[in-house]
Write a protein that holds these residues in place. Structure first.
Motif, PDB file in Angstrom:
ATOM      1  N   VAL A 145       0.736  -1.220  -0.106  1.00 19.55           N
ATOM      2  CA  VAL A 145       0.137  -0.140  -0.235  1.00 19.55           C
ATOM      3  C   VAL A 145       0.728   1.148  -0.051  1.00 19.55           C
ATOM      4  O   VAL A 145       0.561   2.224  -0.570  1.00 19.55           O
ATOM      5  CB  VAL A 145      -0.825  -0.119   1.108  1.00 19.55           C
ATOM      6  N   LYS A 146       2.060   1.352   0.749  1.00 24.17           N
ATOM      7  CA  LYS A 146       2.845   2.332   0.639  1.00 24.17           C
ATOM      8  C   LYS A 146       3.416   2.663  -0.792  1.00 24.17           C
ATOM      9  O   LYS A 146       3.572   4.060  -1.159  1.00 24.17           O
ATOM     10  CB  LYS A 146       4.146   2.082   1.556  1.00 24.17           C
ATOM     11  N   ILE A 147       3.906   1.644  -1.453  1.00 26.92           N
ATOM     12  CA  ILE A 147       4.459   1.841  -2.814  1.00 26.92           C
ATOM     13  C   ILE A 147       3.323   2.475  -3.527  1.00 26.92           C
ATOM     14  O   ILE A 147       3.615   3.276  -4.164  1.00 26.92           O
ATOM     15  CB  ILE A 147       4.951   0.474  -3.312  1.00 26.92           C
ATOM     16  N   PHE A 148       2.069   1.644  -3.656  1.00 25.02           N
ATOM     17  CA  PHE A 148       0.828   2.108  -4.303  1.00 25.02           C
ATOM     18  C   PHE A 148       0.525   3.470  -4.164  1.00 25.02           C
ATOM     19  O   PHE A 148       0.241   4.392  -4.951  1.00 25.02           O
ATOM     20  CB  PHE A 148      -0.191   1.205  -4.217  1.00 25.02           C
ATOM     21  N   THR A 149       0.813   4.146  -2.948  1.00 26.24           N
ATOM     22  CA  THR A 149       0.170   5.414  -2.443  1.00 26.24           C
ATOM     23  C   THR A 149       1.337   6.263  -2.878  1.00 26.24           C
ATOM     24  O   THR A 149       0.909   7.532  -3.369  1.00 26.24           O
ATOM     25  CB  THR A 149       0.092   5.519  -0.884  1.00 26.24           C
ATOM     26  N   LYS A 150       2.516   5.835  -3.006  1.00 27.55           N
ATOM     27  CA  LYS A 150       3.656   6.729  -3.602  1.00 27.55           C
ATOM     28  C   LYS A 150       3.262   7.218  -4.961  1.00 27.55           C
ATOM     29  O   LYS A 150       3.511   8.052  -5.645  1.00 27.55           O
ATOM     30  CB  LYS A 150       4.855   6.245  -3.124  1.00 27.55           C
ATOM     31  N   ALA A 151       2.976   5.974  -5.634  1.00 27.67           N
ATOM     32  CA  ALA A 151       2.775   6.190  -7.167  1.00 27.67           C
ATOM     33  C   ALA A 151       1.657   6.654  -7.516  1.00 27.67           C
ATOM     34  O   ALA A 151       1.747   7.670  -8.540  1.00 27.67           O
ATOM     35  CB  ALA A 151       2.645   4.310  -7.644  1.00 27.67           C
TER      36      ALA A 151
END
Ligand code: ZN
Length: 109
Positions: free
Chosen positions: A78-84
Motif C-alpha cells: 500500500v505504501k508503494i501504491f500510495t507513493k505511485a
C-alpha cells in the motif's frame, strides 16, 4: 500553414481550404501564419506529443496505484501504491499545466 480564426484549426497547404473541416467557417476566416509561428508550431508538435503520451501513461499509473491501494495486500504494498498515486497525480498536473502554457504561448497546432 493557415489557422482558422474561428476555432484555431490548422490547415497545411499552399492555400486556405474552402471551409474549415472542424467548424465549417468559410475559407476567408483562415489567416496565413507567419514563418515564426509555423516554426514554433512545428517545433512544439513533437514535445506536445511526448507530453500527451506521458499524460496517458500517468493516468494508467494512477489507475494501477488505486487498484493496488484497494487490493490492500500488506502495508509495504500500500505504501508503494500510495507513493505511485501521489507521484502520478503531481506529474500529471505538471504536464497539464505545461501544455496549458504551451497553448497560451502559441506552442501548439
Ligand atoms: Zn474552424
Amino acid at each position: 500553414m493557415w489557422r482558422c480564426s474561428s476555432c484555431g484549426y490548422i490547415h497545411e497547404g499552399d492555400d486556405a481550404p474552402d471551409k474549415c473541416p472542424k467548424c465549417g467557417a468559410p475559407g476567408e476566416k483562415f489567416e496565413k501564419l507567419p514563418d515564426d509561428a509555423v516554426e514554433l508550431i512545428n517545433r512544439s508538435r513533437y514535445t506536445n506529443s511526448l507530453h500527451m503520451t506521458l499524460a496517458g501513461l500517468l493516468a494508467d499509473m494512477m489507475d494501477i496505484a488505486e487498484e493496488g491501494i484497494e487490493d490492500n495486500l500488506d502495508p509495504a504494498c500500500v505504501k508503494i501504491f500510495t507513493k505511485a498515486k501521489n507521484c502520478s497525480e503531481m506529474l500529471l498536473g505538471s504536464v497539464n499545466a505545461e501544455l496549458a502554457g504551451h497553448m497560451k504561448k502559441g506552442k501548439w497546432g
